[in-house]
Design a protein around this motif. Structure first.
Motif, PDB file in Angstrom:
ATOM      1  N   LYS A  17       3.666 -35.080  -6.014  1.00 54.14           N
ATOM      2  CA  LYS A  17       3.924 -34.713  -4.621  1.00 54.14           C
ATOM      3  C   LYS A  17       5.161 -35.415  -4.053  1.00 54.14           C
ATOM      4  O   LYS A  17       5.842 -34.877  -3.211  1.00 54.14           O
ATOM      5  N   GLY A  18       5.441 -36.624  -4.483  1.00 54.78           N
ATOM      6  CA  GLY A  18       6.556 -37.384  -3.938  1.00 54.78           C
ATOM      7  C   GLY A  18       7.841 -37.250  -4.727  1.00 54.78           C
ATOM      8  O   GLY A  18       8.773 -38.022  -4.539  1.00 54.78           O
ATOM      9  N   GLU A  19       7.910 -36.273  -5.614  1.00 52.62           N
ATOM     10  CA  GLU A  19       9.070 -36.136  -6.499  1.00 52.62           C
ATOM     11  C   GLU A  19      10.361 -35.866  -5.717  1.00 52.62           C
ATOM     12  O   GLU A  19      11.392 -36.472  -5.988  1.00 52.62           O
ATOM     13  N   ILE A  20      10.326 -34.982  -4.737  1.00 51.38           N
ATOM     14  CA  ILE A  20      11.533 -34.659  -3.968  1.00 51.38           C
ATOM     15  C   ILE A  20      12.006 -35.893  -3.207  1.00 51.38           C
ATOM     16  O   ILE A  20      13.197 -36.237  -3.230  1.00 51.38           O
ATOM     17  N   PHE A  21      11.074 -36.566  -2.553  1.00 49.11           N
ATOM     18  CA  PHE A  21      11.441 -37.775  -1.801  1.00 49.11           C
ATOM     19  C   PHE A  21      12.029 -38.829  -2.733  1.00 49.11           C
ATOM     20  O   PHE A  21      13.047 -39.444  -2.418  1.00 49.11           O
ATOM     21  N   ARG A  22      11.403 -39.058  -3.878  1.00 47.52           N
ATOM     22  CA  ARG A  22      11.880 -40.088  -4.800  1.00 47.52           C
ATOM     23  C   ARG A  22      13.268 -39.754  -5.312  1.00 47.52           C
ATOM     24  O   ARG A  22      14.154 -40.603  -5.323  1.00 47.52           O
ATOM     25  N   ARG A  23      13.488 -38.532  -5.706  1.00 47.45           N
ATOM     26  CA  ARG A  23      14.788 -38.172  -6.275  1.00 47.45           C
ATOM     27  C   ARG A  23      15.898 -38.139  -5.231  1.00 47.45           C
ATOM     28  O   ARG A  23      17.060 -38.299  -5.565  1.00 47.45           O
ATOM     29  N   CYS A  24      15.535 -37.910  -3.983  1.00 44.92           N
ATOM     30  CA  CYS A  24      16.553 -37.860  -2.928  1.00 44.92           C
ATOM     31  C   CYS A  24      16.823 -39.223  -2.299  1.00 44.92           C
ATOM     32  O   CYS A  24      17.895 -39.438  -1.734  1.00 44.92           O
ATOM     33  N   SER A  25      15.866 -40.142  -2.377  1.00 41.77           N
ATOM     34  CA  SER A  25      16.018 -41.350  -1.567  1.00 41.77           C
ATOM     35  C   SER A  25      16.085 -42.674  -2.316  1.00 41.77           C
ATOM     36  O   SER A  25      16.592 -43.641  -1.761  1.00 41.77           O
ATOM     37  N   VAL A  26      15.608 -42.762  -3.529  1.00 42.96           N
ATOM     38  CA  VAL A  26      15.521 -44.076  -4.174  1.00 42.96           C
ATOM     39  C   VAL A  26      16.891 -44.723  -4.363  1.00 42.96           C
ATOM     40  O   VAL A  26      17.094 -45.880  -3.992  1.00 42.96           O
ATOM     41  N   ILE A  27      17.839 -43.998  -4.904  1.00 38.61           N
ATOM     42  CA  ILE A  27      19.159 -44.597  -5.161  1.00 38.61           C
ATOM     43  C   ILE A  27      19.897 -44.905  -3.852  1.00 38.61           C
ATOM     44  O   ILE A  27      20.441 -46.004  -3.705  1.00 38.61           O
ATOM     45  N   PRO A  28      19.929 -43.977  -2.856  1.00 45.13           N
ATOM     46  CA  PRO A  28      20.571 -44.364  -1.581  1.00 45.13           C
ATOM     47  C   PRO A  28      19.881 -45.554  -0.903  1.00 45.13           C
ATOM     48  O   PRO A  28      20.556 -46.397  -0.298  1.00 45.13           O
ATOM     49  N   LEU A  29      18.568 -45.633  -0.984  1.00 43.90           N
ATOM     50  CA  LEU A  29      17.873 -46.790  -0.402  1.00 43.90           C
ATOM     51  C   LEU A  29      18.231 -48.073  -1.139  1.00 43.90           C
ATOM     52  O   LEU A  29      18.407 -49.127  -0.513  1.00 43.90           O
ATOM     53  N   ALA A  30      18.360 -47.999  -2.457  1.00 43.61           N
ATOM     54  CA  ALA A  30      18.751 -49.184  -3.239  1.00 43.61           C
ATOM     55  C   ALA A  30      20.172 -49.614  -2.877  1.00 43.61           C
ATOM     56  O   ALA A  30      20.452 -50.811  -2.728  1.00 43.61           O
ATOM     57  N   GLU A  31      21.068 -48.644  -2.694  1.00 41.28           N
ATOM     58  CA  GLU A  31      22.444 -48.976  -2.310  1.00 41.28           C
ATOM     59  C   GLU A  31      22.484 -49.593  -0.915  1.00 41.28           C
ATOM     60  O   GLU A  31      23.206 -50.570  -0.684  1.00 41.28           O
ATOM     61  N   ALA A  32      21.709 -49.044   0.008  1.00 38.94           N
ATOM     62  CA  ALA A  32      21.649 -49.608   1.363  1.00 38.94           C
ATOM     63  C   ALA A  32      21.077 -51.019   1.325  1.00 38.94           C
ATOM     64  O   ALA A  32      21.553 -51.910   2.038  1.00 38.94           O
ATOM     65  N   LEU A  33      20.083 -51.242   0.503  1.00 33.72           N
ATOM     66  CA  LEU A  33      19.484 -52.574   0.368  1.00 33.72           C
ATOM     67  C   LEU A  33      20.500 -53.575  -0.173  1.00 33.72           C
ATOM     68  O   LEU A  33      20.533 -54.729   0.262  1.00 33.72           O
ATOM     69  N   ILE A  34      21.337 -53.150  -1.090  1.00 31.61           N
ATOM     70  CA  ILE A  34      22.386 -54.034  -1.623  1.00 31.61           C
ATOM     71  C   ILE A  34      23.324 -54.471  -0.497  1.00 31.61           C
ATOM     72  O   ILE A  34      23.678 -55.647  -0.392  1.00 31.61           O
ATOM     73  N   PHE A  35      23.710 -53.537   0.367  1.00 30.37           N
ATOM     74  CA  PHE A  35      24.592 -53.890   1.488  1.00 30.37           C
ATOM     75  C   PHE A  35      23.906 -54.840   2.460  1.00 30.37           C
ATOM     76  O   PHE A  35      24.516 -55.792   2.945  1.00 30.37           O
ATOM     77  N   VAL A  36      22.638 -54.610   2.752  1.00 33.13           N
ATOM     78  CA  VAL A  36      21.918 -55.489   3.678  1.00 33.13           C
ATOM     79  C   VAL A  36      21.766 -56.883   3.074  1.00 33.13           C
ATOM     80  O   VAL A  36      21.923 -57.893   3.772  1.00 33.13           O
ATOM     81  N   LEU A  37      21.487 -56.960   1.777  1.00 29.86           N
ATOM     82  CA  LEU A  37      21.379 -58.273   1.123  1.00 29.86           C
ATOM     83  C   LEU A  37      22.716 -59.005   1.107  1.00 29.86           C
ATOM     84  O   LEU A  37      22.760 -60.222   1.318  1.00 29.86           O
ATOM     85  N   CYS A  38      23.801 -58.277   0.883  1.00 33.09           N
ATOM     86  CA  CYS A  38      25.135 -58.900   0.947  1.00 33.09           C
ATOM     87  C   CYS A  38      25.393 -59.445   2.344  1.00 33.09           C
ATOM     88  O   CYS A  38      25.928 -60.547   2.493  1.00 33.09           O
ATOM     89  N   TRP A  39      25.023 -58.670   3.368  1.00 36.89           N
ATOM     90  CA  TRP A  39      25.180 -59.116   4.746  1.00 36.89           C
ATOM     91  C   TRP A  39      24.413 -60.417   4.986  1.00 36.89           C
ATOM     92  O   TRP A  39      24.948 -61.373   5.547  1.00 36.89           O
ATOM     93  N   LEU A  40      23.165 -60.453   4.550  1.00 32.84           N
ATOM     94  CA  LEU A  40      22.327 -61.625   4.771  1.00 32.84           C
ATOM     95  C   LEU A  40      22.848 -62.847   4.015  1.00 32.84           C
ATOM     96  O   LEU A  40      22.944 -63.940   4.580  1.00 32.84           O
ATOM     97  N   VAL A  41      23.207 -62.666   2.761  1.00 38.06           N
ATOM     98  CA  VAL A  41      23.705 -63.784   1.954  1.00 38.06           C
ATOM     99  C   VAL A  41      25.004 -64.331   2.546  1.00 38.06           C
ATOM    100  O   VAL A  41      25.179 -65.553   2.659  1.00 38.06           O
ATOM    101  N   LEU A  42      25.911 -63.448   2.936  1.00 38.56           N
ATOM    102  CA  LEU A  42      27.179 -63.909   3.507  1.00 38.56           C
ATOM    103  C   LEU A  42      26.982 -64.568   4.864  1.00 38.56           C
ATOM    104  O   LEU A  42      27.662 -65.550   5.177  1.00 38.56           O
ATOM    105  N   LEU A  43      26.056 -64.056   5.666  1.00 42.11           N
ATOM    106  CA  LEU A  43      25.759 -64.690   6.946  1.00 42.11           C
ATOM    107  C   LEU A  43      25.279 -66.122   6.722  1.00 42.11           C
ATOM    108  O   LEU A  43      25.762 -67.062   7.365  1.00 42.11           O
ATOM    109  N   LEU A  44      24.352 -66.305   5.800  1.00 38.47           N
ATOM    110  CA  LEU A  44      23.838 -67.649   5.514  1.00 38.47           C
ATOM    111  C   LEU A  44      24.912 -68.544   4.899  1.00 38.47           C
ATOM    112  O   LEU A  44      25.012 -69.729   5.237  1.00 38.47           O
ATOM    113  N   LEU A  45      25.716 -67.975   4.017  1.00 40.14           N
ATOM    114  CA  LEU A  45      26.788 -68.750   3.385  1.00 40.14           C
ATOM    115  C   LEU A  45      27.829 -69.187   4.409  1.00 40.14           C
ATOM    116  O   LEU A  45      28.225 -70.359   4.453  1.00 40.14           O
ATOM    117  N   PHE A  46      28.270 -68.266   5.261  1.00 41.48           N
ATOM    118  CA  PHE A  46      29.256 -68.608   6.289  1.00 41.48           C
ATOM    119  C   PHE A  46      28.703 -69.632   7.266  1.00 41.48           C
ATOM    120  O   PHE A  46      29.417 -70.535   7.693  1.00 41.48           O
TER     121      PHE A  46
END
Length: 166
Positions: free
Chosen positions: A111-140
């Motif tokens: 049932k979740g095949e369409i959602f998984r194929r459409c969203s997993v990779i963009p969500l992972a890419e967005a998560l990478i950007f948010v983690l970079c933001w957080l790490v750089l904020l703490l580092l700075f």
């Protein structure tokens, strides 16, 4: 790990545009971080006076707040995360293009095949950007607190980051 992502791709979808967008946004966001480095080093140098050939700390000087120095420099990562989330809609729209792959996807038993194929990779890419933001904020912030002389710091720097400024 590679096999798990293979189950999250759309058949026939051209990922080159999405991959290029991810790389360009990461580079542009990274370049924006250089602005913070320039602002911090300039503000830190203003704390010192030249006494002949030596730099002497001016104890009456105050370092600008961390939030003021940081400004908008990390917003590129959050904007990029939002742009990556737009690709969920782009992928879903792709299913409705020429070959109408949406009909094939709806017949799959999961049932979740369409959602998984459409969203997993963009969500992972967005998560990478948010983690970079957080790490750089703490580092700075760590660099700011460690490298700035204690006499020149104003209290409450961490809480000033989260204040809404209009």
């Amino acid at each position: 790990m590679k096999n798990k992502f293979r189950n999250c791709i759309l058949p026939g979808y051209n990922y080159e545009g999405e991959k290029t967008t991810f790389i360009v946004m990461m580079i542009l966001s990274g370049f924006c971080c250089l602005i913070y480095d320039y602002r911090y080093s300039t503000a830190r140098n203003r704390l010192y006076d030249w006494n002949g050939k030596e730099k002497v700390l001016n104890v009456h000087a105050a370092m600008p707040d961390f939030a003021d120095l940081l400004g908008w420099t990390l917003w590129g990562f959050l904007i990029s995360a939002g742009i990556m989330l737009i690709y969920i809609g782009v992928r879903y729209n792709y299913l409705h293009q020429e070959s109408k792959s949406i009909y094939l996807m709806r017949r799959l038993p999961s049932k979740g095949e369409i959602f998984r194929r459409c969203s997993v990779i963009p969500l992972a890419e967005a998560l990478i950007f948010v983690l970079c933001w957080l790490v750089l904020l703490l580092l700075f912030f760590a660099i700011y607190m460690i490298s700035t002389p204690d006499e020149c710091l104003t209290p409450g720097q961490w809480s000033k980051i989260w204040e809404v400024r209009l």
